[in-house]
Design an enzyme around this catalytic site. Structure first.
Site, short mmCIF file in Angstrom:
data_model
loop_
_atom_site.label_atom_id
_atom_site.label_comp_id
_atom_site.label_asym_id
_atom_site.label_seq_id
_atom_site.Cartn_x
_atom_site.Cartn_y
_atom_site.Cartn_z
N SER A 98 17.95 31.66 22.56
CA SER A 98 17.72 32.52 23.73
C SER A 98 18.59 32.08 24.90
CB SER A 98 16.24 32.45 24.14
OG SER A 98 15.43 33.11 23.21
N ASP A 133 15.19 40.45 31.50
CA ASP A 133 15.12 39.13 30.87
C ASP A 133 16.43 38.36 31.06
OD1 ASP A 133 14.00 36.99 29.62
OD2 ASP A 133 14.24 37.74 27.58
N HIS A 161 13.11 34.29 30.40
CA HIS A 161 12.01 33.56 29.76
C HIS A 161 12.37 32.12 29.45
CE1 HIS A 161 13.94 34.80 25.83
NE2 HIS A 161 13.51 33.60 25.48
#
Length: 500
Positions: free
Chosen positions: A238, A166, A132
């Site tokens: 992230s 992910d 992402h």
């Protein structure tokens, strides 16, 4: 008399023996009772603090900041550096242009910028991050920039990606970089110390510490069972590493629970290790598919089916791997390849960690008996693509974006990303007016916008389109230094516009 004395002495000795035996038994019972003690830990090294500072110092250079720029249609533009509408008010006054147009008069587009983290895993510039972080935010394409700990910036290309896990692997053109070692996460213990490094809210190389709070967390975001940690993780973390005290990567930080505090999640590195070769090859990740609907074996199912551990088969998809292997509804899967299955999350993780085409031995409990069947796993992605086609949707494109070639032409639009036209003869300014700016260009990066008036190139005034073109040609593809004015000539600024 002697006989009576002997009897008395004998009875006394017997009584003494009984008393001694009783006392001994009593002592034994007392000792036995004392053995029931509370659970304690014989901890060692309590006088030493965990080496958080050493982990941070040594691993910080392996962590990078990633900037992802996408181009989204029909949104208000805000300049990433100068600051939104105030920048345009400076040139045009309140209510001026709010968007940049494409050079060919297409739809309005906005430059959308997001950030994340990554960890270098090879000296040649391979970087692990989240899918992402590198995914396009709704536009037609996107561009990735990586900033290393020494302040250098690089353009990045995508080697491979896995949306379900992910995870993405990107690469920069560099050599001899410090890099982190990939550890393993299967043997992690709850309560074990971990360190997170990343760029939360743009605060580069922020270090936080905590413990492994739980394992096997399911978040309904894919096939992964996540590690949970209380090490502080925020937006921007992230893609950054979760490290053990040896400095090994044990997870890739990926999500938070915004409703709580210090509830963060990381993709276990052992799951990443299983697909790293496929990521490097650029091929879509192959992930096995069994074709059942699993249910938790709660007390009601235990009583009804006569088994205490496993996963209930709620549904069996016709024509898929489980159906072909003979699995039936209300079977209980107790093991896969001899490894116990305790929950639906266990089952999904174990199956999805295998590749399509691999065989898997399923231990089943059916009608009071245990039996074993062999299933050849299907391809999860191929099945999902088929379902998308049947629903009238396009399958997701998992191919890595191809790097753009260099544009060598001195054509203004191709070389610098903007176009100009002569000023209206009624305008008191002399120069050219910017008619369009490609939001994907360096000109857009620097703040050039439609409607601005260029009156000088370098220190040379340009009173006409011909003079402007002559100065651009003279620059021979080098950076243009443009003196810019608002249409009314009140606001002024100089912009350096590098070539594409």
């Amino acid at each position: 008399m002697n006989r009576q004395v002997k009897q008395v002495l004998g009875l006394s000795a017997f009584a003494a023996g009984c008393m001694a035996l009783g006392m001994g038994l009593s002592h034994g019972w007392q000792a036995s009772a004392q053995e029931e003690r509370p659970v304690v830990v014989d901890a060692k090294g309590l006088d030493r603090l965990p080496p958080i500072a050493e982990v941070a110092e040594k691993l910080n250079p392996t962590v990078v900041a990633i900037t992802n720029t996408s181009f989204v249609k029909n949104r208000r533009f805000e300049h990433p550096q100068v600051g939104g509408q105030d920048f345009f008010d400076f040139f045009f006054g309140p209510g001026g242009p709010q968007q940049r147009r494409t050079p060919r008069g297409g739809e309005d587009e906005q430059r959308a910028v997001s950030g994340g983290s990554g960890v270098i895993i090879s000296p040649a510039g391979e970087i692990l991050t989240n899918y992402h972080v590198i995914a396009s935010m709704g536009g037609s394409d996107n561009a990735l920039e990586v900033k290393t700990s020494d302040g250098k910036s690089y353009k990045a290309t995508v080697l491979g990606k896995d949306k379900e896990l992910d995870i993405a692997l990107i690469k920069i053109d560099a050599a001899h970089l410090p890099f982190a070692k990939l550890g393993e996460s299967d043997s992690l213990r709850i309560g074990e110390w971990v360190v997170a490094i990343g760029n939360p809210f743009g605060l580069e190389h922020t270090v936080t510490q905590g413990i492994i709070s739980a394992k096997g967390r399911k978040l309904d975001t894919g096939v992964s069972s996540f590690l949970q940690t209380d090490a502080a993780i925020n937006r921007g973390n992230s893609g950054g590493p979760l490290l053990n005290l040896k400095g090994e990567v044990v997870g890739i930080n990926t999500a938070i629970n915004p409703a709580g505090q210090n509830i963060g999640f990381a993709v276990p590195i052992s799951q990443v290790n299983r697909i790293i070769k496929e990521l490097r090859s650029g091929k879509p990740v192959s992930r096995g598919y069994l074709g059942i609907g699993p249910l938790e074996l709660d007390q009601a199912y235990q009583d009804a089916l006569g088994v205490k551990a496993g996963v209930v088969v709620s549904t069996v998809e016709k024509g898929q791997a489980a159906d072909k292997a003979g699995v039936q509804r209300l079977d209980v899967i107790t093991a896969l390849d001899g490894q116990p299955v305790r929950s639906p999350e266990d089952l999904v993780t174990m199956v999805s960690s295998r590749r399509a085409g691999e065989t898997l031995k399923l231990t089943l409990w059916r009608d009071g008996k245990s039996l074993t069947v062999t299933a050849t796993l299907g391809d999860r992605k191929a099945l999902e693509d088929q379902r998308r086609r049947e629903a009238g949707e396009e399958p997701e494109d998992e191919q890595a974006p191809k790097p753009q070639g260099d544009l060598k032409s001195i054509n203004l639009e191709k070389a610098y990303g903007f176009t100009v036209e002569p000023l209206d003869v009624k305008n008191r300014l002399k120069g050219v007016v910017v008619t369009s700016v490609d939001p994907r260009s360096p000109a857009a990066d620097r703040g050039l916008a439609q409607g601005m008036v260029i009156t000088e190139v370098g220190r040379q005034p340009v009173n006409s389109l011909a003079e402007f073109n002559a100065q651009v040609k003279k620059a021979s593809g080098r950076t243009l230094l443009l003196f810019i004015q608002s249409p009314n000539g009140v606001q002024k600024v100089t912009l350096a516009i590098p070539p594409r």
